[in-house]
Scaffold this active site. Structure first.
Site, mmCIF file in Angstrom:
data_model
loop_
_atom_site.group_PDB
_atom_site.id
_atom_site.type_symbol
_atom_site.label_atom_id
_atom_site.label_comp_id
_atom_site.label_asym_id
_atom_site.label_seq_id
_atom_site.Cartn_x
_atom_site.Cartn_y
_atom_site.Cartn_z
ATOM 1 N N ASP A 48 0.843 -1.200 0.000
ATOM 2 C CA ASP A 48 0.000 0.000 0.000
ATOM 3 C C ASP A 48 0.882 1.255 0.000
ATOM 4 O OD1 ASP A 48 0.863 -0.050 2.614
ATOM 5 O OD2 ASP A 48 -1.127 0.067 3.525
ATOM 6 N N ASP A 87 -1.212 -6.237 -0.768
ATOM 7 C CA ASP A 87 -1.315 -5.610 0.552
ATOM 8 C C ASP A 87 -2.729 -5.058 0.733
ATOM 9 O OD1 ASP A 87 -0.282 -4.786 2.948
ATOM 10 O OD2 ASP A 87 0.951 -3.151 2.124
ATOM 11 N N LYS A 117 -1.531 -9.488 2.520
ATOM 12 C CA LYS A 117 -0.890 -9.073 3.781
ATOM 13 C C LYS A 117 -1.840 -8.144 4.509
ATOM 14 C CE LYS A 117 2.618 -5.917 4.004
ATOM 15 N NZ LYS A 117 2.069 -4.885 4.898
ATOM 16 N N GLU A 119 -2.153 -5.669 8.278
ATOM 17 C CA GLU A 119 -1.463 -5.112 9.450
ATOM 18 C C GLU A 119 -2.249 -5.435 10.723
ATOM 19 O OE1 GLU A 119 -0.725 -0.917 8.930
ATOM 20 O OE2 GLU A 119 0.305 -1.241 7.028
ATOM 21 N N GLU A 183 8.105 -4.553 11.352
ATOM 22 C CA GLU A 183 8.548 -3.234 10.862
ATOM 23 C C GLU A 183 9.002 -2.343 12.010
ATOM 24 O OE1 GLU A 183 6.026 -1.264 7.982
ATOM 25 O OE2 GLU A 183 7.178 0.592 8.114
HETATM 26 O O1 KIV Z 1 3.404 -1.203 1.762
HETATM 27 C C1 KIV Z 1 4.574 -1.603 1.926
HETATM 28 O O2 KIV Z 1 5.476 -1.295 1.147
HETATM 29 C C2 KIV Z 1 4.841 -2.464 3.073
HETATM 30 C C3 KIV Z 1 6.265 -2.817 3.334
HETATM 31 C C4 KIV Z 1 6.919 -1.678 4.006
HETATM 32 C C5 KIV Z 1 6.401 -4.074 4.094
HETATM 33 O O3 KIV Z 1 3.949 -2.825 3.776
#
Ligand code: KIV
Length: 281
Positions: A48, A87, A117, A119, A183
């Protein structure tokens, strides 16, 4: 989950056991995804971070499902070998599990992503479980979670906060995640998490003890003329190289150097003669 995705996920998990570091990078478009895939990068993330890096927006919160899927489709066209992860953007999985599963399915069905993915947030375990049981592999993300963070600073520096992050990572593993991104946390903390989890940890600003590393590709390539966070290592300055090339193109156009004979098409002299072409020397 199809057989190909299943074997790629197993391959990523096996790397932890084999102590073979996992390499993950971001891509938002076809040309960069092709470079990454040809370089045998293990995991390509349509992050994202698309918001800040490719769309010029102020925050990752400003990007939505339609933009993410649009870019994931472009990346998919180039990716032949890597595990492709979409993401989940802000508010695509926080509202309820049903919507989260539907949005995860958009990544899988419309862009053929292998996994998604998400969070950490207070209700993310139920959401992760539901997506996993719908057949879509999930990568978790703890530590600094930009979609809900108040400030962009190192997380888990105090023992109490560190313990919470350890618990979050363990809960994500229990919910069925196949890997977890760590992170911006101290390396002492990522060492503990990496040792205590059976699934791989992939660090960004989390030191060398993780099972793998991820960076935003444009940061390591030096796309932007700006100061990077401490954890970014810039391997090349593409901003400088691109600016120099563009300035040279401009000069050559102005001075009539470009295009030269090598970059132009030519008629036969007999046809040119019929047309009555007179060329200045
Ligand atoms: O969106 C992104 O680039 C991420 C990475 C920093 C892992 O989530």
């Amino acid at each position: 989950m199809n057989k190909m995705t299943e074997s790629k996920i197993q391959g990523i998990k096996d790397k932890k056991v084999l102590k073979d570091k996992i390499v993950m990078l971001t891509a938002y478009d076809y040309p960069l995804a092709e470079i990454l895939d040809k370089a045998s990068i293990d995991i390509i993330l349509v992050g994202d971070s698309l918001a800040n890096v490719a769309l010029g927006l102020g925050s990752t919160k400003e990007v939505g499902m339609d933009e993410m899927v649009h870019h994931a489709k472009a990346v998919r066209r180039a990716v032949k070998n890597a595990l492709l992860v979409g993401d989940m953007p802000y508010m695509s999985y926080q509202l309820n599990s049903k919507e989260a599963v539907n949005n995860a399915k958009r990544f899988a069905d419309e862009a053929s992503c292998d996994a998604v993915k998400l969070e950490w947030f207070d209700k993310c375990l139920a959401v992760a479980e539901k997506i996993v049981s719908s057949g879509i592999p999930v990568m978790g993300h703890v530590g600094l979670t930009p979609q809900t963070a108040d400030s962009f600073k190192v997380q888990g520096k105090k023992a109490k906060a560190a313990k919470e992050i350890i618990e979050q990572a363990k809960h994500l593993q229990k919910a069925g995640c196949f890997a977890v991104v760590l992170e911006c946390i101290p390396y002492e903390l990522s060492k503990i998490i990496t040792e205590e989890l059976l699934i791989p940890t992939i660090g960004i600003g989390a030191g060398k003890y993780c099972d793998g590393q991820v960076l935003v590709s444009q940061d390591l390539l030096g796309f932007f003329d700006r100061t990077n966070p401490k954890f970014v290592k810039q391997y090349v300055n593409l901003n400088l190289l691109a600016s120099e090339a563009i300035k040279q193109f401009k000069r050559e156009v102005k001075e009539n150097i470009f295009p030269d004979e090598d970059h132009s098409y030519k008629m036969s002299s007999s046809e040119a003669k019929i047309l009555g072409v007179k060329l200045a020397k």
